[in-house]
Enzyme design. Sequence first.
Site, PDB file in Angstrom:
ATOM      1  N   SER A   1       4.611   4.169  -1.433  1.00  0.00           N
ATOM      2  CA  SER A   1       3.867   2.951  -1.405  1.00  0.00           C
ATOM      3  C   SER A   1       4.481   2.085  -0.298  1.00  0.00           C
ATOM      4  O   SER A   1       5.685   1.752  -0.367  1.00  0.00           O
ATOM      5  CB  SER A   1       3.985   2.396  -2.816  1.00  0.00           C
ATOM      6  OG  SER A   1       3.246   1.242  -2.924  1.00  0.00           O
ATOM      7  N   GLU A   2       3.746   1.757   0.636  1.00  0.00           N
ATOM      8  CA  GLU A   2       4.190   0.864   1.871  1.00  0.00           C
ATOM      9  C   GLU A   2       4.929  -0.263   1.589  1.00  0.00           C
ATOM     10  O   GLU A   2       5.453  -0.795   2.654  1.00  0.00           O
ATOM     11  CB  GLU A   2       3.207   1.133   2.846  1.00  0.00           C
ATOM     12  CG  GLU A   2       2.012   0.193   2.472  1.00  0.00           C
ATOM     13  CD  GLU A   2       0.805   0.819   1.899  1.00  0.00           C
ATOM     14  OE1 GLU A   2       0.953   1.905   1.402  1.00  0.00           O
ATOM     15  OE2 GLU A   2      -0.310   0.442   2.449  1.00  0.00           O
ATOM     16  N   ASN A   3       4.828  -0.999   0.571  1.00  0.00           N
ATOM     17  CA  ASN A   3       5.598  -2.048   0.381  1.00  0.00           C
ATOM     18  C   ASN A   3       6.888  -1.833   0.119  1.00  0.00           C
ATOM     19  O   ASN A   3       7.929  -2.628   0.574  1.00  0.00           O
ATOM     20  CB  ASN A   3       5.001  -3.057  -0.772  1.00  0.00           C
ATOM     21  CG  ASN A   3       4.739  -2.337  -2.225  1.00  0.00           C
ATOM     22  OD1 ASN A   3       4.360  -0.971  -1.968  1.00  0.00           O
ATOM     23  ND2 ASN A   3       5.127  -2.586  -3.209  1.00  0.00           N
TER      24      ASN A   3
END
Lengths: 215, 235
Positions: free
Chosen positions: A46-48
């Site tokens: 998840s890119e966060n």
Amino acid sequence: MAWSRDQLAQRAAKELRDGFYVNLGIGIPTLVANYIPDGMEVTLQSENGMLGMGPFPYDEHVDADLINAGKQTITALKKTSYFSSSDSFAMIRGGHIDLSILGAMEVNDRGDLANWMVPGKMVKGMGGAMDLVAGVKRVVVVMEHTSKDGASKLLKACTLPVTGINVVDLVITDLGVFEIDKHGSQPMKLLQLADNVTLEEITAKTEATFVNALR
Amino acid sequence: MANKVYPDAKSALEGFTFEGMSVMSGGFGLCGIPENLIIALRDSGVQGVTVISNNAGVDGWGLGLLLETKQIKKMVSSYVGENKEFARQYLSGELELEFNPQGTLAERCRAGGAGIAGFYTKTGVGTLVAEGKETKVFNGETFVLETGLVADLSIVKAWKGDKEGNLIYRKTARNFNPMMATAGKKCVAEVEILVETGELDPDAIHTPGIYVDRIVKGDFEKRIEQRTITKRENA
């Protein structure tokens, strides 16, 4: 009948391989997580700032500090790690993620992708999409074959502002599957037809040129 | 001994705000935002602020509060889809907006904090983002030059901190906070738990205290944007 949303996700899941690190976009791509084959180990990023994303939590386990890139509450796994957004995009931009599956508004036969803005409409932003298509090893697009007014979304040239050029490897639509030689000069290839879709139908609904490579 | 600990968010911002300033604000969506410092920034009445933040909050919370009072002149963000007041101000021309790809934004903050003036990335090549920017070919591939970012002030949120300003973040609330802490000329951090110096494991510290000028313990609402759950099967 063409493929449903779930059938599209099921078909996209066939692109997963054991040991892959994968980033899934919002919408149909998120559903791909439901079709990871038994016994296959796939780690979702998840890119966060998270590697090893688990399912949605039970109500009593909801944690405001634990969300995915779609801002949904999620859970961690034993293998989970957390990191900053710059470390996260170092993974993405540094070519460490094996596969990105995302949605699109338009794709052309050279692998150009448009999925972030429609001029004249309120633009929400590209988020991490430009980073993902530029950095991830293999990019798979899942989308409806035509727009609501019936226009082909597989084009000779994108009409919308692009998210990246020469970035898409595979396009899975409700009508079929196309392979793109994004860095080479091979023509786009039709690999597969969706259930009960004919070559005539998909040809009529595709503006881009392609060769028939049905197996 | 310099004291970094302030009693509340309001006093922690005193002397750090001025008209036309730039502010980096940590967080992703509403996760890991410095909610108390955003409110204090609003209450300071500072005008014409350029805010660098991945998102712009929602109506009535987070940076949405600063939009309501029209204190923001310009946003530098990657995604702003969750805020009606934002859309209204943008479409009416009241608010400037600069979109950065999320990874480029994160790296610009990291670079700014590390004294790196610019860097080349593949992200955005051939798109509107690269227009007017220098490009260069390395090993046959085209890259675009992006610049490091610094701000007059960064406001960040951590889970735990000590009186020295050492910070530890929790889960995905880390996001943009560590880089932004390094890229503010001044940095104010708010934490859930403030401990005595020496109580944090030095090996576990994410942001060393050198980056943090002031620290304040806050109370947090921690609002959730998308509460998604798994239903339990009936036993």
